[in-house]
Design an enzyme around this catalytic site. Sequence first.
Site, PDB file in Angstrom:
ATOM      1  N   GLY A 193       0.792  -1.218   0.000  1.00 14.70           N
ATOM      2  CA  GLY A 193       0.000   0.000   0.000  1.00 14.70           C
ATOM      3  C   GLY A 193       0.822   1.264   0.000  1.00 14.70           C
ATOM      4  O   GLY A 193       2.015   1.260  -0.253  1.00 14.70           O
ATOM      5  N   HIS A 231       4.449   1.820  -8.110  1.00 17.52           N
ATOM      6  CA  HIS A 231       3.372   0.835  -8.080  1.00 17.52           C
ATOM      7  C   HIS A 231       2.437   1.016  -9.283  1.00 17.52           C
ATOM      8  O   HIS A 231       1.994   0.040  -9.892  1.00 17.52           O
ATOM      9  CB  HIS A 231       2.536   0.998  -6.804  1.00 17.52           C
ATOM     10  CG  HIS A 231       3.274   0.738  -5.538  1.00 17.52           C
ATOM     11  ND1 HIS A 231       3.518   1.724  -4.611  1.00 17.52           N
ATOM     12  CD2 HIS A 231       3.833  -0.396  -5.038  1.00 17.52           C
ATOM     13  CE1 HIS A 231       4.161   1.208  -3.581  1.00 17.52           C
ATOM     14  NE2 HIS A 231       4.385  -0.066  -3.814  1.00 17.52           N
ATOM     15  N   GLN A 271       6.630 -10.078   8.070  1.00  9.08           N
ATOM     16  CA  GLN A 271       7.907  -9.765   7.431  1.00  9.08           C
ATOM     17  C   GLN A 271       8.611  -8.582   8.104  1.00  9.08           C
ATOM     18  O   GLN A 271       9.660  -8.141   7.647  1.00  9.08           O
ATOM     19  CB  GLN A 271       7.737  -9.514   5.940  1.00  9.08           C
ATOM     20  CG  GLN A 271       7.035  -8.218   5.557  1.00  9.08           C
ATOM     21  CD  GLN A 271       6.790  -8.123   4.064  1.00  9.08           C
ATOM     22  OE1 GLN A 271       6.034  -8.922   3.491  1.00  9.08           O
ATOM     23  NE2 GLN A 271       7.425  -7.163   3.418  1.00  9.08           N
ATOM     24  N   GLU A 292      11.868  -4.119  -9.632  1.00  6.13           N
ATOM     25  CA  GLU A 292      13.279  -4.479  -9.520  1.00  6.13           C
ATOM     26  C   GLU A 292      13.993  -3.712  -8.410  1.00  6.13           C
ATOM     27  O   GLU A 292      15.122  -4.058  -8.070  1.00  6.13           O
ATOM     28  CB  GLU A 292      13.972  -4.243 -10.869  1.00  6.13           C
ATOM     29  CG  GLU A 292      13.502  -5.216 -11.940  1.00  6.13           C
ATOM     30  CD  GLU A 292      14.112  -4.962 -13.302  1.00  6.13           C
ATOM     31  OE1 GLU A 292      14.685  -3.860 -13.507  1.00  6.13           O
ATOM     32  OE2 GLU A 292      14.009  -5.853 -14.173  1.00  6.13           O
ATOM     33  N   LYS A 293      13.346  -2.706  -7.822  1.00  5.95           N
ATOM     34  CA  LYS A 293      13.984  -2.007  -6.700  1.00  5.95           C
ATOM     35  C   LYS A 293      14.231  -2.972  -5.549  1.00  5.95           C
ATOM     36  O   LYS A 293      15.266  -2.914  -4.887  1.00  5.95           O
ATOM     37  CB  LYS A 293      13.133  -0.829  -6.220  1.00  5.95           C
ATOM     38  CG  LYS A 293      13.823  -0.019  -5.118  1.00  5.95           C
ATOM     39  CD  LYS A 293      13.039   1.208  -4.728  1.00  5.95           C
ATOM     40  CE  LYS A 293      11.871   0.847  -3.847  1.00  5.95           C
ATOM     41  NZ  LYS A 293      12.330   0.429  -2.475  1.00  5.95           N
ATOM     42  N   GLN A 310      14.183  -9.519  -3.146  1.00  8.68           N
ATOM     43  CA  GLN A 310      12.823 -10.054  -3.082  1.00  8.68           C
ATOM     44  C   GLN A 310      12.430 -10.691  -4.408  1.00  8.68           C
ATOM     45  O   GLN A 310      11.867 -11.800  -4.448  1.00  8.68           O
ATOM     46  CB  GLN A 310      11.833  -8.953  -2.719  1.00  8.68           C
ATOM     47  CG  GLN A 310      10.376  -9.382  -2.788  1.00  8.68           C
ATOM     48  CD  GLN A 310       9.439  -8.280  -2.383  1.00  8.68           C
ATOM     49  OE1 GLN A 310       9.166  -8.086  -1.206  1.00  8.68           O
ATOM     50  NE2 GLN A 310       8.941  -7.528  -3.356  1.00  8.68           N
ATOM     51  N   VAL A 335      11.343   2.785 -10.833  1.00  5.54           N
ATOM     52  CA  VAL A 335      10.832   4.100 -11.222  1.00  5.54           C
ATOM     53  C   VAL A 335      11.452   5.126 -10.269  1.00  5.54           C
ATOM     54  O   VAL A 335      11.427   4.955  -9.051  1.00  5.54           O
ATOM     55  CB  VAL A 335       9.298   4.152 -11.156  1.00  5.54           C
ATOM     56  CG1 VAL A 335       8.788   5.558 -11.471  1.00  5.54           C
ATOM     57  CG2 VAL A 335       8.697   3.135 -12.127  1.00  5.54           C
ATOM     58  N   MET A 358      11.704   5.603  -6.160  1.00 12.68           N
ATOM     59  CA  MET A 358      10.428   5.783  -5.473  1.00 12.68           C
ATOM     60  C   MET A 358      10.227   4.677  -4.452  1.00 12.68           C
ATOM     61  O   MET A 358      10.491   3.508  -4.706  1.00 12.68           O
ATOM     62  CB  MET A 358       9.279   5.788  -6.483  1.00 12.68           C
ATOM     63  CG  MET A 358       9.266   7.027  -7.344  1.00 12.68           C
ATOM     64  SD  MET A 358       7.785   7.131  -8.364  1.00 12.68           S
ATOM     65  CE  MET A 358       8.061   8.730  -9.143  1.00 12.68           C
ATOM     66  N   SER A 359       9.744   5.074  -3.259  1.00 13.30           N
ATOM     67  CA  SER A 359       9.505   4.142  -2.166  1.00 13.30           C
ATOM     68  C   SER A 359       8.431   4.720  -1.262  1.00 13.30           C
ATOM     69  O   SER A 359       8.372   5.945  -1.060  1.00 13.30           O
ATOM     70  CB  SER A 359      10.790   3.926  -1.361  1.00 13.30           C
ATOM     71  OG  SER A 359      10.522   3.237  -0.148  1.00 13.30           O
TER      72      SER A 359
END
EC number: 6.3.2.1
Length: 281
Positions: free
Chosen positions: A31, A37, A61, A148-149, A153, A176, A184-185
């Site tokens: 979210g 996203h 996690q 891919e960031k 994972q 991105v 972006m995060s």
Amino acid sequence: MKVIKTIEEARREIGIWRKQGLTVGLVPTMGYLHNGHKSLIEKAKAENDKVVVSVFVNPIQFGPTEDLDKYPRDIERDSVIAEEAGASFIFNPEPAEMYKSTFSTYVDCEGITEGLCGSKRPGHFQGVCTVVSKLFNIIKPNRAYFGEKDAQQLAVIKRMVRDLNFDVEIVPCPIVREEDGLAMSSRNVYLSQEERRAALILSKSLTRSKELLKNGEKETKKILEEIIKVIETESLSKIDYVEIVDSEDLAPVSTVEKPVLIALAVFIGKVRLIDNFTFIG
């Protein structure tokens, strides 16, 4: 945008699509959606008839000292972004819906989880593998989309799908970035203005490594030293790790002879950020 809270309702909705012969794409998220996203959802929409976006802050996690309670949440905002990008519905279960009080079954992926973030966040990838396995069983997507960031994972999910024979195609999607280069995060919202400027040191250090590789440097020790040197010019930074590993099995390498992943995690103030790039050669 329809927000579904229960596994039963999600399965019922998807069952209707299946009877119609429609393909389903899944975009798993925690979210607080951003343009990174959104790019995943748009790609999923372009390649599938229907798209499910899961919005679930997965408690198993997170470590005991991590930011589970503070992790940003805004389902109304997420709904607007998901709808604009072409999602069919959001699957937004409560933790009790995903993990019953007697829950006791977990999915582990060994070896590939031992370095990078896995070495710094014990139990993290067990939590990731478990929740993604559950999402695959609930949604049964044709394709699932991962950024891919989160390079480790992505590698772990690919390995899990291979080893456990999940009938799903894993689709990697490029990082991105903001116009100034910051990846972006959802955690970027934690940064103050000063920290936001300081955070650019991550992408700057990776740019330096790209320059070295382009100029023919093959020794990972020298490349790592240069990356660290750049990061340490920023007083607000504290390195968690900087590593160069094989892009497939994530094992450390001493020289760049085949595709490698250059990955780093850096604290800017109290905010832990990650970034990476893959060098093909």
